[in-house]
Design a protein around this motif. Sequence first.
Motif: not given
Length: 188
Positions: A76-83, A85-93, A159-165
């Motif tokens: 949540p904090h990093m999404r807030w920073t993007l929104d 500080h950078y005016m970049l909302p995060v969307t699933n697509d 873009k959100p990504v999921e890392v699963r090694a």
Amino acid sequence: MTLAAVQRAQEENTATRLAPFNAAEHAWALGPGATVTGTVMIDTMWTESSYGRPSTTVRKVLTCAGRIVRLIPDTPHMRWTLDVHYMLPVTNDGYWSDSTLIASPSWTWPEESRAVVREGVCDASGGFRFEGVPDGAYLVMALVEGPESYMRSTDVVVKPVEVRAVGGAAHAEVRLKDNWLTGSVVRH
């Protein structure tokens, strides 16, 4: 769930996002992990126009070749920073933005959370590589070539990504593509 409970949950979510950076809540992103590779590409139809000539629509593949890419823990904090500080909302697509709209064109990341954000440069084909990335949810943030042919432009994609090694490696695709069903990739 009562209206009061919904309101309280929303207030708690807002308080969590607005709280100062807490390193302990992001420590999981510093643990041991795998090699993550991926690509950043935007495949879209783009209308180009030049002065005095008719417009033409061409298919363009825009990449982050030679530009900065970040792997950011998805919290949540990093999404807030993007929104904020950078005016970049995060969307699933994914979100593609004209860089002239970004509040912080210097591309600096806030000092207090810089230790948990991985940063690199994309190769000539738009590929990236990060070592020692723990499994989890991340956000890929990259500078990409802007579509304007008559002026130099650098845009931003998130873009959100999921890392699963699996077997010590993971792959994270950041590919935005238009098609007949969804229409053009939207540049905000």
